[in-house]
Design a protein around this motif. Structure first.
Motif, PDB file in Angstrom:
ATOM      1  N   GLU A 188      -0.144  36.544  -5.120  1.00 39.47           N
ATOM      2  CA  GLU A 188       0.902  35.633  -5.383  1.00 39.47           C
ATOM      3  C   GLU A 188       1.126  34.729  -4.107  1.00 39.47           C
ATOM      4  N   THR A 189       0.380  35.196  -2.875  1.00 40.78           N
ATOM      5  CA  THR A 189       0.521  34.121  -1.914  1.00 40.78           C
ATOM      6  C   THR A 189      -0.666  33.077  -2.149  1.00 40.78           C
ATOM      7  N   ALA A 190      -1.771  33.520  -2.547  1.00 38.76           N
ATOM      8  CA  ALA A 190      -2.804  32.478  -2.861  1.00 38.76           C
ATOM      9  C   ALA A 190      -2.398  31.480  -4.058  1.00 38.76           C
ATOM     10  N   HIS A 191      -1.553  32.048  -4.890  1.00 39.08           N
ATOM     11  CA  HIS A 191      -1.118  31.263  -6.032  1.00 39.08           C
ATOM     12  C   HIS A 191      -0.038  30.124  -5.537  1.00 39.08           C
ATOM     13  N   GLN A 192       1.117  30.654  -4.709  1.00 34.53           N
ATOM     14  CA  GLN A 192       1.672  29.923  -3.970  1.00 34.53           C
ATOM     15  C   GLN A 192       1.524  28.762  -3.118  1.00 34.53           C
ATOM     16  N   LEU A 193       0.244  29.276  -2.534  1.00 40.38           N
ATOM     17  CA  LEU A 193      -0.354  28.156  -1.722  1.00 40.38           C
ATOM     18  C   LEU A 193      -1.129  27.069  -2.530  1.00 40.38           C
ATOM     19  N   GLY A 194      -1.538  27.260  -3.424  1.00 41.28           N
ATOM     20  CA  GLY A 194      -2.434  26.329  -4.314  1.00 41.28           C
ATOM     21  C   GLY A 194      -1.514  24.940  -4.503  1.00 41.28           C
ATOM     22  N   THR A 195      -0.405  25.163  -4.964  1.00 43.13           N
ATOM     23  CA  THR A 195       0.137  23.759  -5.358  1.00 43.13           C
ATOM     24  C   THR A 195       0.347  22.694  -4.149  1.00 43.13           C
ATOM     25  N   PRO A 196       1.123  23.556  -2.905  1.00 48.03           N
ATOM     26  CA  PRO A 196       1.184  22.673  -1.832  1.00 48.03           C
ATOM     27  C   PRO A 196      -0.145  22.055  -1.458  1.00 48.03           C
ATOM     28  N   ILE A 197      -1.178  22.879  -1.225  1.00 44.10           N
ATOM     29  CA  ILE A 197      -2.566  22.296  -0.860  1.00 44.10           C
ATOM     30  C   ILE A 197      -3.081  21.251  -1.687  1.00 44.10           C
ATOM     31  N   SER A 198      -2.965  21.239  -2.879  1.00 41.26           N
ATOM     32  CA  SER A 198      -3.376  20.213  -3.913  1.00 41.26           C
ATOM     33  C   SER A 198      -2.692  18.993  -3.279  1.00 41.26           C
ATOM     34  N   SER A 199      -1.396  18.939  -3.327  1.00 42.86           N
ATOM     35  CA  SER A 199      -0.555  17.947  -3.007  1.00 42.86           C
ATOM     36  C   SER A 199      -1.006  17.359  -1.527  1.00 42.86           C
ATOM     37  N   LEU A 200      -1.284  18.205  -0.611  1.00 43.93           N
ATOM     38  CA  LEU A 200      -1.603  17.626   0.701  1.00 43.93           C
ATOM     39  C   LEU A 200      -3.026  17.067   0.749  1.00 43.93           C
ATOM     40  N   TRP A 203      -2.364  13.876  -0.720  1.00 43.31           N
ATOM     41  CA  TRP A 203      -1.759  12.797   0.264  1.00 43.31           C
ATOM     42  C   TRP A 203      -2.739  12.184   1.492  1.00 43.31           C
ATOM     43  N   THR A 204      -3.431  13.303   1.472  1.00 39.97           N
ATOM     44  CA  THR A 204      -4.652  12.783   2.812  1.00 39.97           C
ATOM     45  C   THR A 204      -5.421  11.862   2.177  1.00 39.97           C
ATOM     46  N   GLU A 205      -5.834  11.738   0.893  1.00 36.52           N
ATOM     47  CA  GLU A 205      -6.767  10.663   0.396  1.00 36.52           C
ATOM     48  C   GLU A 205      -5.997   9.556   0.654  1.00 36.52           C
ATOM     49  N   VAL A 206      -4.669   9.456   0.168  1.00 33.87           N
ATOM     50  CA  VAL A 206      -3.993   8.240   0.182  1.00 33.87           C
ATOM     51  C   VAL A 206      -3.923   7.816   1.541  1.00 33.87           C
ATOM     52  N   LEU A 207      -3.517   8.594   2.662  1.00 37.23           N
ATOM     53  CA  LEU A 207      -3.361   7.958   3.936  1.00 37.23           C
ATOM     54  C   LEU A 207      -4.833   7.437   4.267  1.00 37.23           C
ATOM     55  N   LYS A 208      -5.892   8.238   3.858  1.00 41.43           N
ATOM     56  CA  LYS A 208      -7.236   7.710   4.583  1.00 41.43           C
ATOM     57  C   LYS A 208      -7.549   6.196   3.898  1.00 41.43           C
ATOM     58  N   GLU A 209      -7.026   6.210   2.675  1.00 40.77           N
ATOM     59  CA  GLU A 209      -7.225   4.508   1.981  1.00 40.77           C
ATOM     60  C   GLU A 209      -6.358   3.719   2.742  1.00 40.77           C
ATOM     61  N   ASN A 210      -5.157   4.012   3.072  1.00 39.53           N
ATOM     62  CA  ASN A 210      -4.111   3.002   3.723  1.00 39.53           C
ATOM     63  C   ASN A 210      -4.327   2.975   5.238  1.00 39.53           C
ATOM     64  N   TYR A 211      -4.666   3.995   5.864  1.00 40.37           N
ATOM     65  CA  TYR A 211      -4.892   3.979   7.320  1.00 40.37           C
ATOM     66  C   TYR A 211      -6.347   4.512   7.780  1.00 40.37           C
ATOM     67  N   PRO A 212      -7.376   3.804   7.448  1.00 43.39           N
ATOM     68  CA  PRO A 212      -8.712   4.378   7.590  1.00 43.39           C
ATOM     69  C   PRO A 212      -8.976   4.458   9.062  1.00 43.39           C
ATOM     70  N   ALA A 213      -8.274   3.939   9.945  1.00 41.09           N
ATOM     71  CA  ALA A 213      -8.774   4.093  11.444  1.00 41.09           C
ATOM     72  C   ALA A 213      -7.977   4.783  12.172  1.00 41.09           C
ATOM     73  N   ASP A 214      -6.967   5.548  11.559  1.00 42.55           N
ATOM     74  CA  ASP A 214      -6.083   6.837  12.163  1.00 42.55           C
ATOM     75  C   ASP A 214      -6.806   7.852  12.578  1.00 42.55           C
ATOM     76  N   THR A 215      -6.982   8.089  13.840  1.00 43.70           N
ATOM     77  CA  THR A 215      -7.676   9.131  14.508  1.00 43.70           C
ATOM     78  C   THR A 215      -7.271  10.623  14.127  1.00 43.70           C
ATOM     79  N   LEU A 216      -5.860  10.570  13.844  1.00 42.25           N
ATOM     80  CA  LEU A 216      -5.113  11.836  13.396  1.00 42.25           C
ATOM     81  C   LEU A 216      -5.607  12.453  12.027  1.00 42.25           C
ATOM     82  N   LEU A 217      -5.808  11.570  11.297  1.00 38.02           N
ATOM     83  CA  LEU A 217      -6.251  11.975   9.973  1.00 38.02           C
ATOM     84  C   LEU A 217      -7.379  13.006   9.666  1.00 38.02           C
ATOM     85  N   PRO A 218      -8.344  12.921  10.489  1.00 38.69           N
ATOM     86  CA  PRO A 218      -9.338  13.911  10.419  1.00 38.69           C
ATOM     87  C   PRO A 218      -8.920  15.155  10.795  1.00 38.69           C
ATOM     88  N   GLU A 219      -8.230  15.241  11.815  1.00 36.52           N
ATOM     89  CA  GLU A 219      -7.364  16.651  11.927  1.00 36.52           C
ATOM     90  C   GLU A 219      -6.504  17.279  11.222  1.00 36.52           C
TER      91      GLU A 219
END
Length: 400
Positions: A188-200, A203-219
């Motif tokens: 159940e934990t793995a299942h519940q984590l799946g949806t928010p991880i996919s969303s994150l 969103w990470t890909e979107v942020l990388k496209e909009n802010y490619p120079a941001d040093t916090l995105l790799p972290e």
């Protein structure tokens, strides 16, 4: 904790019931054997009087009642001795001839033993002489009385077997229930984590496209990958993943890298590895979690004051040994045997499941051992893991 308390209460109840049954059985059996022993003693007194009457009989004496009393003793072993401890008569005794003495001599030996033990009834058969003549009716407990005397021990043994079997059944049931809880909670934990991880991840890909120079995105991306790894670990619990030859060096490096980025600079992580690459059959992600859990517990044991965590690996023939040592507060001796018990924790926060799960991963999946090698209050603790370099043949057939 509720289930553990219930099991403990049931075990206490079973032990109390066993003690009550055993005590009651011993008391009742003691009363019965005492009464039966008295009855047999009385029978021997009557039997002795019958023998005296038989010795005094003449041609006018009716011996039918006397002979009936003598013949009715078919259970009590008896030997009649004279004043010189010679056997005159014996009954209900299995005499084995050894070729050196006749049956009366062998019976006399038994009679003397019973006489010395106080199981004797003296009967005076001639009181007209200056030195009266006696016979001594020496007897032993009947087979029935001996069986009754041993019955409480047999019953006590049966009760103890029942208690052991019942406790074993309860523990097995508890373990099966825990397995279901572990698997269900993990899935159940793995299942519940799946949806928010996919969303994150999106969103990470979107942020990388909009802010490619941001040093916090790799972290941020590393943290999302970390969440993916955690979800993968939980999803594997209850399944049958196959251990594969893996580099223990890489696993240790990942743990050290992860701990260095998330712990205080006061905590020093040391890694002591052989010069060569250590290859061990592992599920790398699950085993990495075990080492991380031990390392996090070590950090908690230091209480913010800092210290050193040492990951030491060595190999001996077909065995790989991993020691996780810290310079923390140590574990009191009374708690060492409980550290792997589900629900046990000395922290103000947490469920006390980490070490329990670590033990299951090491022992039930990797077929190794994990235990507290040493611990001293105020000086630190060392957990040891022992792994077989060659995976047992039956390992692939078992899950956890």
């Amino acid at each position: 904790m509720v289930w553990t308390d219930r099991i403990r209460q049931v075990k206490i109840l079973l032990v109390v019931m066993a003690i009550v049954i055993a005590v009651a059985s011993l008391v009742v059996s003691h009363l019965l054997t005492r009464d039966l022993a008295r009855e047999e003693h009385t029978k021997m007194e009557v039997w002795g009087e019958a023998m005296r009457a038989l010795n005094h009989a003449d041609e006018n004496t009716d011996l039918s009642l006397v002979l009936k009393v003598i013949d009715e003793n078919n259970t009590i072993p008896v030997v009649v001795l004279d004043d010189n401890d010679n056997a005159q008569f014996y009954r209900n005794i299995n005499i084995k001839h050894d070729g050196t003495a006749d049956s009366l001599a062998l019976a006399a030996e038994k009679g003397r033993q019973w006489k010395q033990a106080g199981q004797v009834i003296p009967i005076q058969i001639d009181d007209n002489t200056a030195q009266p003549t006696h016979i001594y009716v020496c007897y032993d407990d009947s087979v029935m009385l001996k069986r009754l005397q041993t019955y409480p021990m047999v019953q006590l043994g049966v009760v103890m077997i029942f208690v052991v079997v019942a406790i074993f059944a309860l523990l097995t049931s508890k373990r099966a229930e825990q397995n279901k809880v572990w698997v269900g909670l993990s899935k159940e934990t793995a299942h519940q984590l799946g949806t928010p991880i996919s969303s994150l991840m999106a969103w990470t890909e979107v942020l990388k496209e909009n802010y490619p120079a941001d040093t916090l995105l790799p972290e941020m991306e590393k943290d999302v990958q970390r969440l993916q790894l955690i979800a993968e670990r939980f999803s594997k619990i209850g399944s049958l993943p196959t251990p594969t030859p893996s580099s223990l060096n890489e696993v240790m490096h990942h743990v050290v890298d992860y701990m260095n980025r998330r712990t205080s600079s006061k905590v020093e992580m040391r890694m002591e590895m052989p010069d060569h690459d250590v290859i061990v059959p592992l599920n790398a992600s699950l085993f990495e979690w075990v080492i991380e859990n031990l390392s996090k517990n070590a950090v908690d044991a230091m209480g913010g004051e800092g210290g050193t965590i040492t990951l030491h690996v060595e190999q001996h023939d077909n065995k790989t040994i991993i020691d996780v040592s810290d310079t923390g507060k140590g574990i009191p001796k009374k708690d060492v045997k409980n550290v792997f018990r589900p629900g046990f924790t000395t922290k103000k926060r947490g469920w006390g499941l980490g070490l329990s799960l670590a033990k299951r991963i090491v022992e039930e999946y990797h077929h190794g051992k994990i235990y507290v090698r040493q611990s001293e209050v105020g000086k630190g603790t060392t957990f040891r893991i022992e792994l077989e370099t060659t995976l047992p043949r039956h390992a692939h057939a078992r899950g956890y």
